[in-house]
Motif scaffolding. Structure first.
Motif, short mmCIF file in Angstrom:
data_model
loop_
_atom_site.label_atom_id
_atom_site.label_comp_id
_atom_site.label_asym_id
_atom_site.label_seq_id
_atom_site.Cartn_x
_atom_site.Cartn_y
_atom_site.Cartn_z
N SER A 1 0.85 -1.19 0.00
CA SER A 1 0.00 0.00 0.00
C SER A 1 0.89 1.24 0.00
N ASN A 2 0.36 2.29 -0.52
CA ASN A 2 1.08 3.55 -0.58
C ASN A 2 1.01 4.20 0.81
N PRO A 3 2.16 4.43 1.45
CA PRO A 3 2.12 5.00 2.81
C PRO A 3 1.60 6.44 2.85
N PHE A 4 1.54 7.09 1.70
CA PHE A 4 1.11 8.48 1.68
C PHE A 4 -0.39 8.62 1.40
N GLU A 5 -1.08 7.52 1.11
CA GLU A 5 -2.52 7.61 0.82
C GLU A 5 -3.30 8.17 2.01
N GLU A 6 -3.00 7.70 3.21
CA GLU A 6 -3.71 8.20 4.40
C GLU A 6 -3.42 9.68 4.62
#
Length: 150
Positions: free
Chosen positions: A5-10
């Motif tokens: 998962s992209n850690p920057f999505e949140e």
């Protein structure tokens, strides 16, 4: 192999929520009351953002503005809209009973979820409604590379 998962999505979702909250709170100032005369200073443009398969379509209400009053800037992920109109009324010649039309300036930046093909962005304005078409940048699919044995 599991998908990462992209850690920057949140973090991006947090910024989007904050942006919506700031937009909503600025509308409170537009109501009648002691701050009502400042509403035009902080007025936000009403806009719609629609995503299609190959493009984004932004529609903005700019009543009273002409095409030459509006400027657009686009980066890979952001569209910035600025609108400014001058007051063209000569005060010396008229005795006003009520004078509410004046210089007005508005701006808005909107973050776009995908990269934009900046060279092919187009815009048109009709009857105070600005429509901006932002084609998505085509991203090449990942290529699988075979590993040779030695």
């Amino acid at each position: 192999m599991s998908a990462r998962s992209n850690p920057f999505e949140e973090l991006e979702r947090l910024f989007e929520r904050m942006s919506r909250q700031f937009d909503n709170s600025s509308r409170i100032w537009e109501s009648e009351g002691p701050l009502s005369r400042w509403s035009t200073e902080f007025e936000s443009m009403a806009l719609d953002l629609v995503e299609h398969d190959d493009e984004f379509l932004v529609t903005v209400d700019l009543p009273g503005f002409e095409r030459d009053d509006v400027s657009l800037q686009v980066t890979d992920h952001t569209l910035r809209i600025e609108a400014e109109r001058e007051s063209d009324v000569e005060k010396e010649e008229e005795q006003y009973l009520r004078h509410e039309r004046r210089q007005q300036s508005m701006h808005r930046s909107i973050r776009l979820p995908d990269d934009i093909d900046k060279e092919n962005v187009s815009a048109r304005m009709k009857n105070g409604v600005l429509t901006v078409t932002l084609p998505k940048l085509e991203i090449e699919e990942a290529r699988t590379i075979d590993i040779e044995e030695e």
